[in-house]
Design a protein around this motif. Structure first.
Motif, mmCIF file in Angstrom:
data_model
loop_
_atom_site.group_PDB
_atom_site.id
_atom_site.type_symbol
_atom_site.label_atom_id
_atom_site.label_comp_id
_atom_site.label_asym_id
_atom_site.label_seq_id
_atom_site.Cartn_x
_atom_site.Cartn_y
_atom_site.Cartn_z
ATOM 1 N N SER A 2 6.033 -4.362 -2.388
ATOM 2 C CA SER A 2 5.652 -5.763 -2.361
ATOM 3 C C SER A 2 4.148 -5.931 -2.485
ATOM 4 O O SER A 2 3.363 -5.177 -1.922
ATOM 5 C CB SER A 2 6.132 -6.413 -1.055
ATOM 6 N N LEU A 4 0.631 -8.263 -1.976
ATOM 7 C CA LEU A 4 0.140 -9.168 -0.944
ATOM 8 C C LEU A 4 0.384 -10.608 -1.351
ATOM 9 O O LEU A 4 0.766 -11.440 -0.530
ATOM 10 C CB LEU A 4 -1.357 -8.921 -0.710
ATOM 11 N N ASN A 5 0.153 -10.898 -2.644
ATOM 12 C CA ASN A 5 0.357 -12.239 -3.176
ATOM 13 C C ASN A 5 1.400 -12.205 -4.284
ATOM 14 O O ASN A 5 1.577 -11.181 -4.937
ATOM 15 C CB ASN A 5 -0.940 -12.805 -3.764
ATOM 16 N N ARG A 20 3.874 -15.623 -0.507
ATOM 17 C CA ARG A 20 4.843 -14.799 0.205
ATOM 18 C C ARG A 20 5.828 -14.172 -0.770
ATOM 19 O O ARG A 20 6.879 -14.749 -1.050
ATOM 20 C CB ARG A 20 5.596 -15.641 1.235
ATOM 21 N N ARG A 26 7.488 -8.477 -6.417
ATOM 22 C CA ARG A 26 6.081 -8.846 -6.535
ATOM 23 C C ARG A 26 5.940 -10.345 -6.835
ATOM 24 O O ARG A 26 4.849 -10.819 -7.127
ATOM 25 C CB ARG A 26 5.407 -8.011 -7.614
#
Length: 203
Positions: A2, A4-5, A20, A26
């Motif tokens: 994943s 962060l943004n 999120r 992603r």
């Protein structure tokens, strides 16, 4: 895996300060869902562009002549149709190369179905943001061509039906119609026949 943004540059969550990404992706849930809907819609829009091929373009853009006398050709519609297949094919090639699966046929319907089957995997790919943005841009490009501002009729010439006093006009849905008889209609598949008849009339 994943990020962060959410990687989509169009992400509303990022713009609102709430980036999120969904678990294992992603992209955020909103962008991932929208991407799936857009991908499912692209084959229909690709078909709709076929009907725009002989329709006048918006904002006064030019419609060039074709090999069929008097029949206009919407360059923009043709260009966007090609872009849809080209972009989908490039992402399908990525899936084929990295996942070792068989490639789909090179048409919009088969490509979209193939990519939908690999939707979750692409969402977790490092290029997921580009993937989501390119599909969104295809949707926008299709709609800009398909959604008419004003429907105009392009005159083709005298009706080729024997004894008919009507005139032929090209309008919406790539259809050429007679002003005098509603049964005198030619779609794209009939253009070869219409061309021969127009040539005989003008000879």
């Amino acid at each position: 895996m994943s990020a962060l943004n959410c990687l989509s540059s169009r992400c509303r969550d990022v713009q609102e300060g709430r980036p999120r990404p969904a678990p294992g992706s992603r992209l955020c849930g909103r962008c991932g869902d929208k991407l799936g809907r857009d991908l499912a819609e692209l084959p229909r829009l690709h078909r709709d562009l076929l009907y725009a091929l002989s329709a006048p373009e918006r904002s006064g853009e030019k419609v060039r002549a074709t090999g069929y006398p008097g029949i206009p050709f919407n360059d923009r519609a043709a260009r966007v149709r090609g872009q849809v297949v080209g972009v989908l094919a490039s992402w399908a090639e990525l899936v084929v190369q990295e996942r070792g699966v068989r490639p789909p046929a090179r048409d919009a319907q088969a490509l979209a179905a193939f990519l939908l089957r690999h939707h979750d995997w692409l969402g977790g790919h490092e290029a997921a943001g580009d993937w989501a943005d390119e599909v969104a841009e295809l949707i926008s490009a299709c709609r800009r061509v398909i959604t008419p501002q004003v429907i105009r009729m392009v005159p083709i010439g005298a009706c080729v039906a024997p004894g008919c006093p009507g005139e032929l006009n090209a309008g919406a849905q790539s259809t050429i119609r007679c002003t005098a008889d509603p049964t005198h209609v030619w779609g794209p598949r009939s253009w070869s026949e219409l061309r021969r008849r127009l040539e005989r009339v003008s000879a």
